[in-house]
Design a protein around this motif. Structure first.
Motif, short mmCIF file in Angstrom:
data_model
loop_
_atom_site.label_atom_id
_atom_site.label_comp_id
_atom_site.label_asym_id
_atom_site.label_seq_id
_atom_site.Cartn_x
_atom_site.Cartn_y
_atom_site.Cartn_z
N ALA A 1 0.84 -1.20 0.00
CA ALA A 1 0.00 0.00 0.00
C ALA A 1 0.87 1.24 0.00
O ALA A 1 0.39 2.35 0.22
N GLY A 2 2.16 1.06 -0.26
CA GLY A 2 3.08 2.18 -0.12
C GLY A 2 3.96 2.42 -1.31
O GLY A 2 3.54 2.26 -2.46
N ASN A 3 5.22 2.77 -1.03
CA ASN A 3 6.14 3.21 -2.08
C ASN A 3 6.51 2.08 -3.05
O ASN A 3 6.78 2.33 -4.22
N HIS A 4 6.55 0.84 -2.57
CA HIS A 4 6.87 -0.28 -3.45
C HIS A 4 5.83 -0.41 -4.55
O HIS A 4 6.17 -0.66 -5.72
N ALA A 5 4.56 -0.24 -4.18
CA ALA A 5 3.48 -0.32 -5.17
C ALA A 5 3.67 0.72 -6.26
O ALA A 5 3.54 0.42 -7.47
N GLU B 1 10.91 3.11 17.44
CA GLU B 1 10.79 2.38 18.71
C GLU B 1 9.56 1.47 18.72
O GLU B 1 9.58 0.41 19.35
N LEU B 2 8.51 1.86 18.03
CA LEU B 2 7.29 1.07 18.03
C LEU B 2 7.39 -0.20 17.19
O LEU B 2 6.60 -1.12 17.35
N PHE B 3 8.37 -0.26 16.27
CA PHE B 3 8.53 -1.42 15.39
C PHE B 3 9.99 -1.86 15.31
O PHE B 3 10.64 -1.74 14.27
N PRO B 4 10.52 -2.40 16.42
CA PRO B 4 11.93 -2.81 16.45
C PRO B 4 12.14 -4.24 15.92
O PRO B 4 12.82 -5.06 16.55
N SER B 5 11.57 -4.58 14.78
CA SER B 5 11.56 -5.97 14.33
C SER B 5 12.95 -6.49 13.99
O SER B 5 13.32 -7.60 14.40
N MET B 6 13.74 -5.73 13.22
CA MET B 6 15.08 -6.20 12.88
C MET B 6 15.98 -6.18 14.13
O MET B 6 16.81 -7.07 14.31
N TYR B 7 15.80 -5.19 14.97
CA TYR B 7 16.55 -5.13 16.24
C TYR B 7 16.30 -6.40 17.05
O TYR B 7 17.23 -7.02 17.58
N ASN B 8 15.02 -6.80 17.13
CA ASN B 8 14.68 -8.03 17.85
C ASN B 8 15.37 -9.24 17.22
O ASN B 8 15.93 -10.10 17.93
N ARG B 9 15.31 -9.32 15.90
CA ARG B 9 15.87 -10.49 15.20
C ARG B 9 17.38 -10.60 15.43
O ARG B 9 17.89 -11.69 15.70
N THR C 1 2.85 4.58 14.24
CA THR C 1 4.09 5.32 14.06
C THR C 1 4.00 6.25 12.86
O THR C 1 3.34 5.94 11.86
N LEU C 2 4.65 7.40 12.98
CA LEU C 2 4.75 8.31 11.85
C LEU C 2 5.51 7.67 10.70
O LEU C 2 5.27 7.97 9.53
N ALA C 3 6.41 6.75 11.03
CA ALA C 3 7.26 6.10 10.03
C ALA C 3 6.62 4.81 9.54
O ALA C 3 7.19 3.73 9.65
N GLU C 4 5.42 4.92 8.96
CA GLU C 4 4.71 3.70 8.55
C GLU C 4 5.45 2.96 7.43
O GLU C 4 5.28 1.76 7.25
N GLY C 5 6.32 3.66 6.70
CA GLY C 5 7.09 3.01 5.65
C GLY C 5 8.09 1.99 6.16
O GLY C 5 8.54 1.13 5.40
N VAL D 1 9.68 15.14 3.51
CA VAL D 1 9.96 13.72 3.67
C VAL D 1 8.87 13.08 4.52
O VAL D 1 8.23 13.74 5.33
N GLU D 2 8.66 11.80 4.31
CA GLU D 2 7.76 11.04 5.16
C GLU D 2 8.50 10.64 6.44
O GLU D 2 9.72 10.85 6.55
N GLY D 3 7.78 10.04 7.38
CA GLY D 3 8.40 9.69 8.64
C GLY D 3 9.59 8.75 8.48
O GLY D 3 10.64 8.93 9.11
N ALA D 4 9.44 7.72 7.62
CA ALA D 4 10.54 6.78 7.39
C ALA D 4 11.74 7.49 6.78
O ALA D 4 12.89 7.19 7.10
N GLY D 5 11.47 8.46 5.91
CA GLY D 5 12.55 9.20 5.27
C GLY D 5 13.34 10.07 6.21
O GLY D 5 14.49 10.43 5.94
#
Length: 414
Positions: free
Chosen positions: A88-92, A216-224, A236-240, A284-288
Motif C-alpha cells: 500500500a506504499g512506495n513499493h506499489a 521504537e514502536l517497530f523494532p523488528s530487525m533489532y529483535n531479530r 508510528t509516523l514512520a509507517e514506511g 519527507v515522510e516519517g521513514a525518510g
C-alpha cells in the motif's frame, strides 16, 4: 548488537558486483538524485551531514531502484505474463510506474483499508489494483494465491536479491559523489535498503560504518539480530518502516554487515520531518526522516563523523504533515494553549487580552468552559491558543499573567 557472522562477500546473497551491475542496468532510467551538504544540520549536530534526496525520484522514493532492477532481469515470458506485489506504499508506486514504462502488466494487491489517494495514485501508474482483506498479511496471502493461479511473478518489497541490489545503487551514487563519507545512517523496515547499502559500504576503499534505524514502536530487525522480543505495534509516523517481520535474506545480510541498530521515538521522527522542511525546504515522510532522527537523538555517537543519510521517501499525507508542523511549533513555544482561570463577569476577558497585547503575543483562538469544570458557578476556565516568537517570549507572557493575579498553566503536548 549480537556478534557478527564471519561472512565474506561470497557467503551472502548479494555482492558488490551485483549492485554495480544493477546500477549500470538502471542508472539511465532513474533520477540521479543529489547528495548535498547540509551546513545547518552539520552545525546543529557536530557531524558533517550529507543528504541523499531520494524523495526527488519520480514516485518520491528509492523503491523505484529495486523494482526496476527486478523488472529488467525478468525473462520475456515472465514480462509477458506480468508481475504482482502486495503493498500500500512506495513499493506499489515504484513497481507500477516502471512496469508501465516497460510494458509489463502489473497487479497490486492492497488491503481494503488503504486510503483512496494511494489506490488512485497506483492506478494512475497503470497498475490493476485489487483490494483484499483488512490487513497487509491478508493482502499478501491473496497476492501469492494470484501468483500461483495466473503465473505472475511476485515482486517482494525487500526480501529479494534483485531488490536489494537495486536499493544498494543509492550508496554507489553517494560514495561516488562524496567518497569521504565514513558513516551511513539508514532506515530499516524489511531491511532491503540497508542490506544493499551495507554491501557497498563494506566494499569501499576505506571503512564505512553502517548504522540502522528503526522506530521504537517497530523494532523488528533489532529483535531479530539481538534476540530480544520487544513488541511491534502502534501508530508510528514512520509507517514506511513499520514492518513486523523482517526478511530472511535481509536479516542474514544485516547480521553480517551492519554495525549497529538504533531505535528512535516518535517525537524525534516528528522533529526531523519538521526540521527537513524548515532547513532543507524538502518534504519527507516519517521513514525518510528516520536517519536524521537517530543523528539528533545520538549526537555524541556521530560527532566528528562524515555522515551520509538517505531521505528515502517523501510520500506523506498533507494533513498529517500539517499536524506534525503545528506540533513542532507548539513544542518550540511558538504556538501554545494557555489555560487561565477567570471570574465570569464583564471585562474579565478584556483585561486578560490587554496583557497579551502588552506582551505582543497574538491570540489565535479563545475557548470558554463554564459547565464541565470543578470551579464554582461564577468561575470559568478559558483556553487561549496564541502565537509567540519563541519559548522565552511565551514564558514572559505567562509570568505577566501570573503577576496580574491570574492562575495560568500551559496545556502540554504528549
Amino acid at each position: 548488537m549480537a556478534t557478527k557472522l564471519a561472512a565474506t562477500a561470497t557467503d551472502l546473497p548479494v555482492s558488490i558486483d551485483d549492485v554495480r551491475a544493477a546500477h549500470a542496468r538502471i542508472r539511465d532510467a532513474i533520477v540521479r538524485t543529489p547528495t548535498l551538504l547540509s551546513k545547518t544540520l552539520s552545525d546543529l549536530t557536530g557531524a558533517t551531514v550529507w543528504l541523499k534526496f531520494e524523495n526527488l525520484q519520480f514516485t518520491a522514493a528509492y523503491k523505484e531502484r529495486g523494482a526496476l532492477n527486478t523488472l529488467l532481469l525478468l525473462s520475456d515470458e515472465a514480462k509477458a505474463k506480468g508481475v504482482i506485489a502486495a503493498s500500500a506504499g512506495n513499493h506499489a508506486q515504484g513497481l507500477a510506474y516502471n512496469a508501465k514504462r516497460l510494458g509489463v502488466p502489473a497487479t497490486i494487491v492492497m488491503p481494503t483499508t488503504t486510503p483512496t489517494v494511494k489506490v488512485v495514485q497506483t492506478e494512475g501508474h497503470g497498475a490493476n489494483v485489487v483490494l483484499h482483506g483488512d490487513t497487509f498479511d491478508a493482502a499478501y496471502a491473496h497476492a501469492r494465491e494470484l501468483e500461483a493461479e495466473r503465473g505472475f511473478t511476485f515482486v517482494h518489497p525487500f526480501d529479494d536479491p534483485r531488490i536489494i541490489a537495486g536499493a544498494g545503487t543509492t550508496a554507489i551514487e553517494m560514495l561516488e559523489d562524496v567518497p569521504a563519507i565514513d558513516t551511513f545512517i539508514t532506515p530499516i523496515g524489511g531491511g532491503g535498503l540497508i542490506s544493499g547499502m551495507a554491501t557497498v559500504a563494506k566494499a569501499h576503499s576505506h571503512p564505512v560504518e553502517v548504522i540502522g534505524v528503526e522506530a521504537e514502536l517497530f523494532p523488528s530487525m533489532y529483535n531479530r539480530i539481538n534476540g530480544t522480543s520487544m513488541p511491534c505495534a502502534g501508530d508510528t509516523l514512520a509507517e514506511g518502516i513499520a514492518v513486523k517481520e523482517p526478511g530472511g535474506i535481509t536479516a542474514q545480510m544485516v547480521h553480517a554487515l551492519v554495525d549497529d541498530i538504533l531505535l528512535v521515538p516518535e517525537r524525534a521522527l516528528e522533529e526531523s520531518v519538521s526540521l527537513l522542511l524548515q532547513i532543507e525546504k524538502t518534504v519527507v515522510e516519517g521513514a525518510g526522516a528516520a536517519g536524521l532522527a537517530a543523528l539528533l537523538q545520538h549526537p555524541d555517537r556521530f560527532k566528528g563523523k562524515t555522515v551520509g543519510i538517505v531521505l528515502c521517501g517523501g510520500n506523506i499525507d498533507t494533513r498529517l504533515l500539517a499536524n506534525v508542523l503545528l506540533r513542532d511549533l507548539a513544542r518550540s513555544g511558538r504556538l501554545a494553549r494557555l489555560r487561565i482561570r477567570l471570574q465570569d463577569q464583564p471585562g474579565a476577558l478584556y483585561n486578560v487580552a490587554r496583557i497579551f497585547d502588552q506582551e505582543r503575543v497574538n491570540i489565535i483562538e479563545v475557548y470558554h468552559q463554564r459547565v464541565f469544570t470543578t470551579l464554582p458557578a461564577k468561575g470559568l476556565i478559558t483556553d487561549i491558543e496564541c502565537e509567540a516568537r519563541d519559548r522565552a517570549h511565551l514564558e514572559r507572557l505567562v509570568e505577566a499573567l501570573r503577576t496580574a493575579g491570574y492562575e495560568t498553566s500551559t496545556v502540554e503536548l504528549a
